[in-house]
Scaffold this active site. Structure first.
Site, PDB file in Angstrom:
ATOM      1  NE  ARG A  74      -2.710  -1.157   3.557  1.00  0.00           N
ATOM      2  CZ  ARG A  74      -2.755  -2.341   4.156  1.00  0.00           C
ATOM      3  NH1 ARG A  74      -3.188  -3.401   3.490  1.00  0.00           N
ATOM      4  NH2 ARG A  74      -2.389  -2.479   5.425  1.00  0.00           N
ATOM      5  CE  LYS A 123     -13.032  11.485   1.779  1.00  0.00           C
ATOM      6  NZ  LYS A 123     -12.808  10.559   0.680  1.00  0.00           N
ATOM      7  CE  LYS A 131     -13.721  13.969  -2.928  1.00  0.00           C
ATOM      8  NZ  LYS A 131     -12.382  13.422  -2.728  1.00  0.00           N
TER       9      LYS A 131
HETATM   10  P1  13P Z   1     -13.467   8.860  -6.251  1.00  0.00           P
HETATM   11  O1  13P Z   1     -12.912  10.018  -7.072  1.00  0.00           O
HETATM   12  O2  13P Z   1     -12.853   7.535  -6.615  1.00  0.00           O
HETATM   13  O3  13P Z   1     -14.957   8.872  -6.195  1.00  0.00           O
HETATM   14  O4  13P Z   1     -12.953   9.116  -4.770  1.00  0.00           O
HETATM   15  C1  13P Z   1     -13.041  10.373  -4.246  1.00  0.00           C
HETATM   16  C2  13P Z   1     -13.274  10.302  -2.794  1.00  0.00           C
HETATM   17  O5  13P Z   1     -12.517  10.846  -2.030  1.00  0.00           O
HETATM   18  C3  13P Z   1     -14.469   9.582  -2.308  1.00  0.00           C
HETATM   19  O6  13P Z   1     -14.657   9.840  -0.964  1.00  0.00           O
END
Ligand code: 13P
Length: 336
Positions: free
Chosen positions: A44, A134, A217
């Protein structure tokens, strides 16, 4: 200009975007196993370190979202991962939610957890080098969903999270993801995403969040993955811009889209058209996971020691997304 606003702008400005490399160990294991690589902490780290030390980190990427395991790891060059990222002028961020669980009272929907003990975890992440965070709320579309309960409870959690994050001097990414799963129309996605985002801002304002110091987002407005009424990229851009113009307060500095299961090409083309027609005051960029990493992961899985080859693929993808974030991408540029 507040310190939080400065961080948000540094992450998003000049066509830069966010690399979402915050897959939980469970999700990362699925991704690695899908290309026949075993999911050990070393593998990872190797894949992620390959991306974090690539050239495009300097020119394209403004921020990287890490997972708890990665922010504590040390790179081959003996730098901690946040130090490695910062050495390219990129800001380290961290996923702080602990995942979406069944929402009691609506057993088919989910609520994101992680508020208990969050203040203490945030203090630790700040010390480890994170400057933004996030939290993802997740919503399904069907004729009954998302329910009022799910819209309300996820918005409330996103707002409580954001207040704690700003208290700890970090920028919260507020991610309400209305999923692509299903056969719903783009119009349905538009209406439901609008409701979800409106409620999020109602709660953010109630919790006294400094809106100049957040990053939104969201998902783009798309027809469901199994819908037979797909819409064109132009239509996606038009509906996405309309939705965000109507629901997002103008204090918010920028919007970084998730890719949400779109192909790399769809996510790039749609972002490009959004920027070509951007009639808002928001920066519109990317915060992609799969749409930045998919080809690089596939290439890397064939020879995990081919760092340079993997970086070449990743650099190309990041360059294309950064062009799209300025409305300067074209299909011809993909071939170069
Ligand atoms: P994806 O762009 O693969 O949807 O992932 C973004 C993300 O941070 C989802 O929480």
């Amino acid at each position: 200009m507040s310190e939080l606003n400065k961080i948000a702008l540094k992450v998003l400005s000049n066509g830069k975007g966010i690399l979402a490399a915050d897959e939980s160990t469970g999700t990362m294991t699925k991704r690695l196993e899908s290309v026949n690589v075993s999911s050990s902490p070393e593998n990872r780290l190797l894949f992620r370190e390959t991306l974090f030390s690539s050239e495009s980190m300097k020119n394209c990427i403004g921020g990287v979202i890490l997972y708890d395991e990665t922010i504590r790891q040390t790179s081959n060059s003996n730098k901690t991962i946040p130090e490695l990222i910062s050495s390219s002028g990129v800001i380290p961020g961290i996923k702080v939610d602990t995942g979406a669980k069944i929402l009691a009272g609506s057993i088919k929907e989910k609520i994101t957890e992680g508020l208990d003990g969050l203040r203490e975890r945030l203090e630790e992440y700040y010390k480890l080098g994170a400057r933004f965070t996030k939290w993802r709320g997740v919503y399904n579309i069907s004729n009954k969903y998302p329910s009022k309960l799910s819209i309300h409870s996820n918005a409330h959690a996103l707002a409580r999270y954001s207040a704690l994050v700003q208290e700890c001097k970090m920028v919260p990414i507020v991610e309400p993801e209305v999923l692509m799963d299903g056969n719903h129309s783009a119009e349905d996605c538009f209406n439901k995403t609008s409701k979800v985002i409106k409620k999020c801002f109602e709660e953010l304002i109630l919790h006294n969040i400094d809106l100049t110091g957040i990053i939104l987002k969201p998902n783009m407005i798309l027809a469901g993955i199994s819908s037979d009424k797909k819409i064109s990229s132009k239509e996606v851009a038009k509906l996405t811009l309309k939705c965000l113009k109507e629901t997002v307060p103008t204090d918010v500095p920028g919007i970084a889209f998730l890719s949400g299961g779109q192909t790399e090409m769809e996510a790039t083309e749609n972002l490009n058209l959004i920027n070509k027609h951007n009639n808002t005051n928001f920066i519109m960029t990317y915060s992609y996971g799969r749409a930045l990493q998919k080809s690089a992961l596939k290439f890397w899985s064939k020879d995990i020691k081919d760092i340079k080859g993997t970086q070449k693929i990743f650099n190309h993808r990041a360059n294309m997304c950064t062009l799209a974030a300025q409305g300067k991408w074209s299909a011809e540029l993909e071939k170069k």
